[in-house]
Design a protein around this motif. Structure first.
Motif, PDB file in Angstrom:
ATOM      1  N   SER A  18       0.866  -1.186   0.000  1.00  8.35           N
ATOM      2  CA  SER A  18       0.000   0.000   0.000  1.00  8.35           C
ATOM      3  C   SER A  18       0.896   1.228   0.000  1.00  8.35           C
ATOM      4  O   SER A  18       1.845   1.311   0.785  1.00  8.35           O
ATOM      5  CB  SER A  18      -0.866   0.057   1.255  1.00  8.35           C
ATOM      6  OG  SER A  18      -1.749  -1.018   1.310  1.00  8.35           O
ATOM      7  N   VAL A  19       0.613   2.181  -0.875  1.00  4.72           N
ATOM      8  CA  VAL A  19       1.317   3.456  -0.873  1.00  4.72           C
ATOM      9  C   VAL A  19       0.581   4.361   0.106  1.00  4.72           C
ATOM     10  O   VAL A  19      -0.592   4.666  -0.077  1.00  4.72           O
ATOM     11  CB  VAL A  19       1.365   4.085  -2.279  1.00  4.72           C
ATOM     12  CG1 VAL A  19       2.009   5.462  -2.236  1.00  4.72           C
ATOM     13  CG2 VAL A  19       2.114   3.173  -3.249  1.00  4.72           C
ATOM     14  N   LEU A  20       1.264   4.765   1.172  1.00  5.63           N
ATOM     15  CA  LEU A  20       0.655   5.586   2.211  1.00  5.63           C
ATOM     16  C   LEU A  20       0.876   7.073   1.986  1.00  5.63           C
ATOM     17  O   LEU A  20       0.059   7.898   2.381  1.00  5.63           O
ATOM     18  CB  LEU A  20       1.208   5.207   3.587  1.00  5.63           C
ATOM     19  CG  LEU A  20       1.090   3.740   3.998  1.00  5.63           C
ATOM     20  CD1 LEU A  20       1.754   3.517   5.346  1.00  5.63           C
ATOM     21  CD2 LEU A  20      -0.356   3.309   4.015  1.00  5.63           C
ATOM     22  N   LEU A  21       1.995   7.426   1.360  1.00  9.33           N
ATOM     23  CA  LEU A  21       2.359   8.835   1.221  1.00  9.33           C
ATOM     24  C   LEU A  21       3.264   9.020   0.022  1.00  9.33           C
ATOM     25  O   LEU A  21       4.211   8.255  -0.166  1.00  9.33           O
ATOM     26  CB  LEU A  21       3.096   9.292   2.487  1.00  9.33           C
ATOM     27  CG  LEU A  21       3.720  10.676   2.469  1.00  9.33           C
ATOM     28  CD1 LEU A  21       2.632  11.735   2.644  1.00  9.33           C
ATOM     29  CD2 LEU A  21       4.759  10.808   3.557  1.00  9.33           C
ATOM     30  N   VAL A  22       2.976  10.039  -0.765  1.00 13.82           N
ATOM     31  CA  VAL A  22       3.886  10.521  -1.804  1.00 13.82           C
ATOM     32  C   VAL A  22       3.770  12.036  -1.777  1.00 13.82           C
ATOM     33  O   VAL A  22       2.697  12.583  -2.012  1.00 13.82           O
ATOM     34  CB  VAL A  22       3.515  10.007  -3.211  1.00 13.82           C
ATOM     35  CG1 VAL A  22       4.479  10.572  -4.252  1.00 13.82           C
ATOM     36  CG2 VAL A  22       3.509   8.494  -3.268  1.00 13.82           C
ATOM     37  N   GLU A  23       4.872  12.713  -1.419  1.00 10.03           N
ATOM     38  CA  GLU A  23       4.848  14.170  -1.384  1.00 10.03           C
ATOM     39  C   GLU A  23       6.240  14.725  -1.605  1.00 10.03           C
ATOM     40  O   GLU A  23       7.243  14.036  -1.396  1.00 10.03           O
ATOM     41  CB  GLU A  23       4.277  14.681  -0.061  1.00 10.03           C
ATOM     42  CG  GLU A  23       5.122  14.383   1.145  1.00 10.03           C
ATOM     43  CD  GLU A  23       4.481  14.806   2.466  1.00 10.03           C
ATOM     44  OE1 GLU A  23       3.291  15.191   2.454  1.00 10.03           O
ATOM     45  OE2 GLU A  23       5.171  14.757   3.488  1.00 10.03           O
ATOM     46  N   ARG A  24       6.280  15.970  -2.037  1.00 11.16           N
ATOM     47  CA  ARG A  24       7.544  16.691  -2.160  1.00 11.16           C
ATOM     48  C   ARG A  24       7.850  17.295  -0.800  1.00 11.16           C
ATOM     49  O   ARG A  24       6.941  17.739  -0.105  1.00 11.16           O
ATOM     50  CB  ARG A  24       7.417  17.821  -3.173  1.00 11.16           C
ATOM     51  CG  ARG A  24       7.126  17.377  -4.570  1.00 11.16           C
ATOM     52  CD  ARG A  24       6.803  18.598  -5.422  1.00 11.16           C
ATOM     53  NE  ARG A  24       6.241  18.195  -6.683  1.00 11.16           N
ATOM     54  CZ  ARG A  24       6.910  18.185  -7.826  1.00 11.16           C
ATOM     55  NH1 ARG A  24       8.159  18.582  -7.868  1.00 11.16           N
ATOM     56  NH2 ARG A  24       6.336  17.796  -8.933  1.00 11.16           N
ATOM     57  N   GLY A  25       9.122  17.316  -0.424  1.00 16.24           N
ATOM     58  CA  GLY A  25       9.451  17.891   0.865  1.00 16.24           C
ATOM     59  C   GLY A  25      10.921  18.185   1.020  1.00 16.24           C
ATOM     60  O   GLY A  25      11.738  17.878   0.148  1.00 16.24           O
ATOM     61  N   ALA A  26      11.223  18.789   2.141  1.00 15.97           N
ATOM     62  CA  ALA A  26      12.606  19.091   2.502  1.00 15.97           C
ATOM     63  C   ALA A  26      13.191  17.875   3.210  1.00 15.97           C
ATOM     64  O   ALA A  26      12.538  17.285   4.061  1.00 15.97           O
ATOM     65  CB  ALA A  26      12.643  20.303   3.422  1.00 15.97           C
ATOM     66  N   PRO A  27      14.409  17.503   2.857  1.00 14.73           N
ATOM     67  CA  PRO A  27      15.043  16.384   3.563  1.00 14.73           C
ATOM     68  C   PRO A  27      15.546  16.836   4.932  1.00 14.73           C
ATOM     69  O   PRO A  27      15.778  18.023   5.164  1.00 14.73           O
ATOM     70  CB  PRO A  27      16.216  16.022   2.651  1.00 14.73           C
ATOM     71  CG  PRO A  27      16.580  17.325   2.009  1.00 14.73           C
ATOM     72  CD  PRO A  27      15.268  18.063   1.817  1.00 14.73           C
ATOM     73  N   SER A  28      15.699  15.878   5.818  1.00 12.40           N
ATOM     74  CA  SER A  28      16.347  16.183   7.096  1.00 12.40           C
ATOM     75  C   SER A  28      17.817  16.495   6.799  1.00 12.40           C
ATOM     76  O   SER A  28      18.336  16.150   5.736  1.00 12.40           O
ATOM     77  CB  SER A  28      16.245  14.983   8.032  1.00 12.40           C
ATOM     78  OG  SER A  28      17.084  13.940   7.558  1.00 12.40           O
ATOM     79  N   PRO A  29      18.511  17.123   7.723  1.00  9.61           N
ATOM     80  CA  PRO A  29      19.937  17.397   7.498  1.00  9.61           C
ATOM     81  C   PRO A  29      20.749  16.126   7.215  1.00  9.61           C
ATOM     82  O   PRO A  29      21.628  16.128   6.349  1.00  9.61           O
ATOM     83  CB  PRO A  29      20.391  18.072   8.794  1.00  9.61           C
ATOM     84  CG  PRO A  29      19.143  18.733   9.306  1.00  9.61           C
ATOM     85  CD  PRO A  29      18.028  17.773   8.950  1.00  9.61           C
ATOM     86  N   ALA A  30      20.457  15.029   7.921  1.00  7.05           N
ATOM     87  CA  ALA A  30      21.203  13.780   7.695  1.00  7.05           C
ATOM     88  C   ALA A  30      20.964  13.240   6.293  1.00  7.05           C
ATOM     89  O   ALA A  30      21.904  12.790   5.625  1.00  7.05           O
ATOM     90  CB  ALA A  30      20.799  12.739   8.737  1.00  7.05           C
TER      91      ALA A  30
END
Length: 182
Positions: A18-30
């Protein structure tokens, strides 16, 4: 959410995603460091839940640079298509090597709910980075497994490294305002 059948396990359990999430976003620093991103570069955040024999067994999260993969075929992924097949066929991104580490941790409340964990059962967090033969990092991922349900076989030639356990909070990053890939 649509569940796609991917095949079966050696013991005959059917694997569904199941695909729960697909979104554009900022990566964490790591993740930004691991993917060698600049300050304002964005990633795709993808989260999928794998069921084996009808039971939720693996929660997968991944961050993929939008500069390398401007468009994700969400319909393909929701229908059970291979993420790595898509990345190879459409964008020429094939993993030549992966760097991975795992640790045992307590699940957060959402992981506990999605994986249907009872009591104080720990999880195994397997975090990794996929890199092309041209040394381009293109996939930073985390997989969460119920610790008592899996055995991991690890083989390789690289020297091992010892790292401090992380808390896992916002490891992949956070969403940004704007259009998502639905």
């Amino acid at each position: 959410d649509m569940i796609a059948t991917l095949g079966s396990t050696p013991d005959g359990g059917r694997v569904e995603t199941s695909v729960l999430l697909v979104e554009r976003g900022a990566p964490s620093p790591a993740v930004a460091r691991a993917l060698e991103l600049r300050e304002h570069d964005l990633v795709w955040h993808l989260e999928r839940l794998r069921r084996i024999g009808g039971r939720p067994r693996v929660l997968e999260r991944t961050a993929i640079p939008i500069a390398l993969v401007p468009e994700l075929d969400v319909a393909h992924l929701r229908a059970g298509g291979s993420l790595y097949g898509f990345l190879a066929e459409r964008h020429g991104l094939t993993a030549d090597r992966e760097e991975q580490y795992l640790h045992v941790a307590s699940p957060d409340p959402r992981e506990r709910r999605l994986l249907q964990l009872r009591g104080s059962r720990p999880v195994v967090r397997l975090r990794g980075l996929s890199v092309t033969s041209a040394d381009v990092p293109f996939d930073c991922f985390e997989q969460v497994y119920p610790a008592s349900d899996f055995v991991f076989y690890i083989s390789g030639r690289s020297p091992g490294e010892l790292h401090a356990a992380g808390d896992g909070i916002a490891w992949l990053g956070s969403p940004v305002a704007g259009p998502s890939a639905d």
